[in-house]
Design an enzyme around this catalytic site. Structure first.
Site, PDB file in Angstrom:
ATOM      1  N   ASP A 357     -93.003  -3.898  74.663  1.00 50.45           N
ATOM      2  CA  ASP A 357     -94.271  -3.042  74.814  1.00 50.45           C
ATOM      3  C   ASP A 357     -95.668  -3.615  74.319  1.00 50.45           C
ATOM      4  OD1 ASP A 357     -94.762   0.310  75.157  1.00 50.45           O
ATOM      5  OD2 ASP A 357     -96.476  -0.736  73.841  1.00 50.45           O
ATOM      6  N   ASN A 365    -107.117  -0.180  77.572  1.00 50.94           N
ATOM      7  CA  ASN A 365    -107.647   0.286  78.664  1.00 50.94           C
ATOM      8  C   ASN A 365    -108.997   1.042  78.622  1.00 50.94           C
ATOM      9  OD1 ASN A 365    -106.394  -0.115  80.977  1.00 50.94           O
ATOM     10  ND2 ASN A 365    -104.744   1.514  80.657  1.00 50.94           N
ATOM     11  N   HIS A 370    -109.462   0.547  83.621  1.00 49.38           N
ATOM     12  CA  HIS A 370    -108.146   0.351  84.071  1.00 49.38           C
ATOM     13  C   HIS A 370    -107.828  -0.951  85.010  1.00 49.38           C
ATOM     14  CE1 HIS A 370    -106.692   4.295  83.087  1.00 49.38           C
ATOM     15  NE2 HIS A 370    -107.983   4.775  83.375  1.00 49.38           N
ATOM     16  N   ASP A 374    -104.956  -3.544  84.266  1.00 49.69           N
ATOM     17  CA  ASP A 374    -104.213  -4.089  85.173  1.00 49.69           C
ATOM     18  C   ASP A 374    -104.200  -5.677  84.973  1.00 49.69           C
ATOM     19  OD1 ASP A 374    -103.577  -1.695  86.193  1.00 49.69           O
ATOM     20  OD2 ASP A 374    -105.180  -1.897  87.806  1.00 49.69           O
ATOM     21  N   GLU A 400     -96.644   0.147  80.399  1.00 48.22           N
ATOM     22  CA  GLU A 400     -97.026  -1.346  79.775  1.00 48.22           C
ATOM     23  C   GLU A 400     -95.662  -2.009  79.149  1.00 48.22           C
ATOM     24  OE1 GLU A 400     -98.136   1.901  76.496  1.00 48.22           O
ATOM     25  OE2 GLU A 400     -98.193   1.486  78.638  1.00 48.22           O
TER      26      GLU A 400
END
Length: 488
Positions: A357, A365, A370, A374, A400
């Site tokens: 994670d 973010n 965003h 990504d 994630e």
């Protein structure tokens, strides 16, 4: 005058002149009016070529040259009939008339080639089926009856040159419609003009010089084609004939299927009509056309089948792949776990699973947006994948979180690999991980749950570390043991 009004003025004026022409008595004045209409259409096409650039300029230049050739043929026809007072057929005027067809067909080929797509073979086969199927009635009604009976081979050759040129024009027109359709007003008017040219040729061959109201009836379609072609050249969309289109080919719609079916049935239908009404049978043309159509239809089915198989494989790949990172998704992970269970049990090798994670992903973010998040996910997936062996599998579990399946690696080897992954994680980001070794008995769900529990412990302990889960116990949950190389 505004360019958007010029073409309307030309179209309206042209229709008025055509009406005047039809009302005029036979004579050189009326025929010169006919020549003037043709010359105006050629001039408009040359104007469109001059206003355009690149391939569009060449496209309109070819069509303008074709129009000019036809107009010169008209002028020569007037000369032979009214000045030289000789029969204009056959004469050099026919050479100019026939020159129009390869020039226009070349323009159509340019248009079709520009709009070709990766699936162009299907459009080519569709156009071939339509052309071959439509040529049969054209042969039976137009070409066949005109074989023989002429005073000279030259007269025979010129007479047949028109329907054979129409076949060339038909093939180009069908190819354009099958590959891209008419996407602009100018394109639609050009197609309408070409259809009128073919209609005029067919009427001429079938009726000869039949006179209605003092005028050969075959001339009306040619006059209208001149006017519509000229209006198309002056239309604002004339520069957009080669406008970029989608790579997606025209859909195989119900209408296209019905059209192809009807065309294929023309061959047996021709024989049925001839048998029913006692006409002379066109056995050889029908037999040859049927054979060619059969081969084309089989080829069309084969191409469509290959495309469907490719689409099925692509859909299966999409269903098993995470679209953002390109990694296997949860569905693929579950299937791979079952396979690795069987293989590692059979080969008696360890199977280790890690759940990773990315730390503080929400904060990342919020900072970079965003799209930045990504990019981090995709970049981490690419960087980590480069360090894995062919036996390992990295999958995106959700958000994630990632799962790394490592058959053949024990806990120490798995921890060493995770340490290597830490060093290549992009944007100086860190991750937490829970590590679980399969005991040979627990279910995939239980193994994932143990790794997830260990991951939660790693995040609780401060993140940027790996926590190892002990084998499951029958009486108590797994004890959690921090890794020796846990980060601070």
């Amino acid at each position: 005058m505004d360019s958007s009004r010029v073409w309307r003025a030309y179209l309206l004026g042209g229709m008025v002149v055509v009406a005047i022409y039809l009302a005029m008595p036979y004579g050189i004045g009326r025929d010169l009016t006919y020549v003037a209409i043709g010359m105006s259409s050629a001039t408009a096409a040359f104007v469109a070529a001059a206003r355009s650039r690149g391939g569009v300029r060449m496209l309109w230049a070819l069509m303008a040259a074709g129009q000019l050739a036809a107009a010169v043929g008209d002028a020569m026809w007037v000369y032979y009939e009214h000045v030289a007072e000789v029969d204009p057929f056959p004469s050099p005027a026919d050479a100019f008339y026939l020159l129009q067809y390869p020039l226009v067909a070349g323009a159509l080929l340019m248009l079709a080639r520009h709009h070709r797509s990766p699936e162009n073979r299907e459009a080519l086969l569709d156009s071939a089926i339509l052309t071959v199927g439509l040529v049969l009635p054209y042969w039976v009604l137009v070409i066949g009856p005109n074989l023989g009976g002429y005073e000279s081979p030259l007269e025979q050759l010129i007479t047949l040159g028109y329907p054979f040129s129409d076949v060339l024009l038909l093939a180009g027109l069908v190819l354009v419609l099958a590959t891209s359709r008419a996407r602009t007003a100018a394109g639609r008017m050009v197609i309408a003009a070409m259809i009128l040219v073919m209609a005029g040729d067919m009427i001429f061959v079938l009726t000869g010089d039949a006179i209605v109201y003092g005028m050969p009836i075959s001339l009306a379609p040619f006059l209208l084609s001149y006017v519509i072609w000229g209006a198309a050249a002056l239309h604002p969309s004339a520069r957009d004939l080669l406008r970029p289109t989608s790579d997606t080919p025209p859909a195989f719609t119900t209408g296209r299927l019905l059209t192809l079916t009807a065309v294929v049935l023309l061959a047996p239908g021709t024989l049925i009509v001839q048998l029913a009404f006692g006409f002379e049978l066109s056995a050889w043309p029908v037999a040859i056309t049927s054979a060619v159509l059969f081969v084309l239809v089989v080829a069309r089915m084969a191409v469509m089948l290959r495309r469907l198989q490719h689409q099925a494989r692509r859909l299966d790949e999409i269903a098993r792949t995470d679209m953002l990172t390109g990694l296997p998704n949860r569905r693929t992970l579950d299937a791979q776990l079952v396979r690795d269970y069987e293989r590692t049990a059979h080969e008696d090798v360890p199977l280790t699973l890690a759940m990773l994670d990315l730390d503080h992903f929400k904060r990342f973010n919020d900072t970079y947006g965003h799209q930045g998040g990504d990019q981090l996910l995709a970049g981490a997936a690419r960087a980590w994948s480069l360090l894995l062996s062919s036996a390992d599998m990295l999958a995106r579990y959700g958000g994630e979180e990632f799962v790394l399946l490592m058959p053949g690696r024990d806990l120490a080897a798995a921890e060493h690999l995770l340490q290597a992954l830490r060093l290549v994680t992009p944007h100086e980001q860190t991750f937490s991980a829970g590590l679980a070794l399969w005991d040979g008995r627990e279910t995939p769900l239980r193994l994932l749950r143990r790794a997830d529990t260990a991951l939660y412990a790693a995040k609780t302990a401060g993140r940027d570390r790996v926590v190892r889960a002990d084998p499951p116990s029958e009486t108590e949950g797994p004890s959690l043991e921090p890794s020796a190389f846990a980060g601070g």
